[in-house]
Design a protein around this motif. Structure first.
Motif, mmCIF file in Angstrom:
data_model
loop_
_atom_site.group_PDB
_atom_site.id
_atom_site.type_symbol
_atom_site.label_atom_id
_atom_site.label_comp_id
_atom_site.label_asym_id
_atom_site.label_seq_id
_atom_site.Cartn_x
_atom_site.Cartn_y
_atom_site.Cartn_z
ATOM 1 N N THR A 54 -7.329 -0.932 -0.787
ATOM 2 C CA THR A 54 -7.031 -0.418 -2.040
ATOM 3 C C THR A 54 -7.696 0.951 -2.227
ATOM 4 O OG1 THR A 54 -6.556 -2.591 -2.974
ATOM 5 C CG2 THR A 54 -6.690 -0.634 -4.490
ATOM 6 N N ALA A 96 -0.975 7.222 -3.222
ATOM 7 C CA ALA A 96 -0.894 7.792 -4.277
ATOM 8 C C ALA A 96 -1.234 9.382 -4.161
ATOM 9 C CB ALA A 96 -2.226 7.485 -5.175
ATOM 10 N N CYS A 147 -4.471 2.538 -0.560
ATOM 11 C CA CYS A 147 -3.552 2.835 -1.479
ATOM 12 C C CYS A 147 -3.761 4.057 -2.344
ATOM 13 C CB CYS A 147 -3.891 1.796 -2.603
ATOM 14 S SG CYS A 147 -3.133 0.006 -2.290
ATOM 15 N N ARG A 196 0.500 -4.576 -8.787
ATOM 16 C CA ARG A 196 0.491 -4.162 -7.593
ATOM 17 C C ARG A 196 -0.803 -4.023 -6.719
ATOM 18 N NH1 ARG A 196 5.092 -4.541 -7.937
ATOM 19 N NH2 ARG A 196 4.444 -6.209 -6.493
ATOM 20 N N VAL A 205 -2.361 3.795 -11.048
ATOM 21 C CA VAL A 205 -3.377 3.766 -9.974
ATOM 22 C C VAL A 205 -4.816 3.567 -10.017
ATOM 23 C CG1 VAL A 205 -4.222 5.494 -7.732
ATOM 24 C CG2 VAL A 205 -1.850 5.556 -8.712
ATOM 25 N N MET A 254 -5.103 0.024 -10.212
ATOM 26 C CA MET A 254 -5.084 -0.739 -8.852
ATOM 27 C C MET A 254 -6.783 -0.407 -8.528
ATOM 28 S SD MET A 254 -1.701 0.671 -7.306
ATOM 29 C CE MET A 254 -1.747 -0.479 -5.890
ATOM 30 N N ASN A 271 0.925 -1.191 -0.138
ATOM 31 C CA ASN A 271 -0.015 0.089 -0.120
ATOM 32 C C ASN A 271 0.911 1.193 -0.018
ATOM 33 O OD1 ASN A 271 -1.488 -2.205 1.729
ATOM 34 N ND2 ASN A 271 -2.982 -1.123 0.881
ATOM 35 N N VAL A 297 2.303 1.106 -4.109
ATOM 36 C CA VAL A 297 2.004 2.160 -5.077
ATOM 37 C C VAL A 297 2.834 3.072 -5.533
ATOM 38 C CG1 VAL A 297 0.691 4.328 -5.003
ATOM 39 C CG2 VAL A 297 -0.178 2.293 -3.614
ATOM 40 N N SER A 338 -1.469 -5.900 -3.225
ATOM 41 C CA SER A 338 -1.929 -5.156 -2.417
ATOM 42 C C SER A 338 -3.225 -5.907 -1.524
ATOM 43 C CB SER A 338 -2.287 -3.739 -2.664
ATOM 44 O OG SER A 338 -2.873 -2.973 -1.626
#
Length: 490
Positions: A302, A310, A306, A263, A92, A95, A76, A80, A267
């Motif tokens: 996420t 970001a 996450c 990813r 992103v 994700m 995370n 990222v 995650s």
């Protein structure tokens, strides 16, 4: 030489075929099960708040905290940053998509793990996971053994060092702590907890998971407020980059999708099989009730944590993006290696002084500690399956696991990420194929849950209704309760 071999193996396992399989299975289960991640969202909140446990299992709330703790880790933060480095800001978006769609796959694997769980004769606790539903449901013992071996290889060995490496890195950057000292102290305290089994892991994960998420979300909100003028541009970069509409990142479109999904899977672990292992010891009345809890854990992992990473990275502007030719498309971080330092230095840029970096260091320790507790439980569960609960095998996996944890301070970051990807990839290949083959049973379990819910009774599970043998008696009391409730409604 070793690094070349590791990268070559990783390239084969994480070929475009696996990326397609992950995304394809997520889409399939979302459509096939009529988007349970949305339909059961309220059920998920209600089920997650259930703190009822037993001598044989942990409560749904502890399961949620343990699952979130296992999911929310370096994937995370450093994950990222890595996705942005190789795939640009658009990664992103992929994700996010992998989480939204992958939540349906998480529901499927967790429901199956619960349906096929057993009551361990020696410990008196619930155990389960893909190795059990593959053996008992698909009747493919060798594939179940292969998954168990992959679980020992992944969470038990190859995925551990990466996280200790990140802890040592952030502690060195924040406090100047020597790497060996960080590694040794971290390994010692982790050993104290994991030797207590799932009960101790559940009790420790509950407060730590809550604390770490609150700390990280507060830091993100502060960054977003201080850099609110950057937010429109950040989201524009993410959406344009995701579809190659940003000229700066158009040349890495393939990497954007691949790294975003890779990813994302690393995650939130949806479809990987690890979540299915983590949810198996939960005391619940119906498998689907635990499946909806796993949906929430994927979203928390996420869409919340996450996304927080970001926002910190992109709002601060402290990051690099590498093109397919190896040259940097974006060079905002100079020679700072991609990973958690992007987040740490980004916070230092936005917030005055170095206090934010120190707070992140503390949050990182919490993130990694809870994650490693989850990794250990997965490895021990696989070991118990392979060696029928032999004590010497459990002791051996503890020694191997803790040694692997400490090894993270002795290896390079890039090799560690590749080794972690290998473990995740092998598990994902096997588990996704297994749950796809058992999709009809997943749907039947879901319908059983819905039908009882419509009757206004607590959904309870009877394995016999699905031709599942329950020789250990894991579902006996709920099977009897289901019959009583149904008869009472007639």
């Amino acid at each position: 030489m070793l690094e070349t071999i590791v990268q070559a193996i990783n390239g084969v396992i994480w070929s475009p075929a696996l990326v397609f399989l992950c995304l394809g299975s997520a889409i399939f289960f979302s459509v096939y099960l009529k988007f349970p991640q949305f339909r059961f969202f309220k059920h998920g909140i209600k089920a997650t708040l259930n703190r009822k446990d037993s001598d044989a299992g942990i409560s749904p709330f502890q399961s949620f905290c343990t699952s979130v703790g296992a999911k929310v880790g370096m994937g995370n933060i450093a994950g990222v940053a890595t996705a942005i480095f190789f795939g640009g800001p658009g990664a992103v978006f992929w994700m996010w998509l992998s989480a939204i769609l992958g939540a349906a796959a998480a529901f499927a694997e967790s429901s199956l793990a619960q349906a096929y769980k057993i009551l361990h004769s020696e410990t008196g606790e619930y155990v389960g996971g893909p190795f059990y539903f593959i053996e008992k449901g698909l009747k493919i013992k060798w594939l179940a053994v292969a998954f168990a071996l992959a679980t020992v290889l992944g969470p038990g060995i190859t995925m551990c060092g990466l996280h200790t490496n990140s802890v040592a890195s952030v502690m060195d950057n924040a406090f100047g702590t020597p790497w060996l000292v960080s590694g040794a102290v971290f390994t010692f305290f982790l050993g104290v907890v994991v030797c207590g089994g799932i009960k101790r892991i559940g009790k420790v994960s509950e407060p730590m998971s809550i604390a770490m998420c609150i700390i990280y979300i507060i830091m993100t909100i502060v960054v977003a407020i201080l850099r609110f003028q950057e937010l429109p541009g950040v989201f524009a970069m993410i959406f344009k980059g995701a579809f190659g509409l940003d000229a700066a990142f158009a040349g890495i479109m393939g990497s954007t999708i691949s790294w975003g999904i890779k990813r994302g899977v690393y995650s939130n672990e949806a479809g990987q099989g690890s979540g299915a292992i983590m949810c198996a010891p939960t005391e619940t009345s119906h498998p689907a009730a635990q499946g909806v809890v796993q949906i929430l854990s994927v979203f928390m992992d996420t869409l919340v944590i996450c996304s927080a990473s970001a926002i910190i990275i992109l709002c601060s502007g402290f990051y690099n993006v590498q093109g397919t030719d190896g040259n940097l498309i974006v060079n905002q971080a100079g020679t700072v290696d991609y990973g958690i330092l992007y987040v740490q230095e980004g916070l230092n840029l936005v917030l005055p002084g170095t206090l934010s970096g120190k707070i992140l260091a503390v949050a990182t320790i919490l993130f990694v500690f809870t994650g490693m507790m989850g990794y250990y439980y997965q490895a021990e569960s696989a070991t118990n399956y392979l060696f029928k609960g032999k004590k010497w095998a459990v002791i051996a996996i503890r020694v191997i696991f803790l040694s692997s944890i400490f090894s993270g301070v002795l290896m390079e970051n890039e090799s560690l990420w590749a080794m972690g990807d290998i473990g995740v990839g092998i598990m994902a290949w096997i588990n996704i194929i297994a749950i796809l083959l058992m999709c009809k049973q997943v749907k039947a379990i879901m319908k059983d849950f819905e039908e009882q819910d419509r009757l206004g009774v607590e959904p309870c599970f009877d394995p016999a209704d699905f031709s599942i043998e329950d020789s250990s008696g894991a579902w006996t009391k709920y099977a009897e309760k289901k019959k009583d409730q149904i008869n009472g409604k007639k």
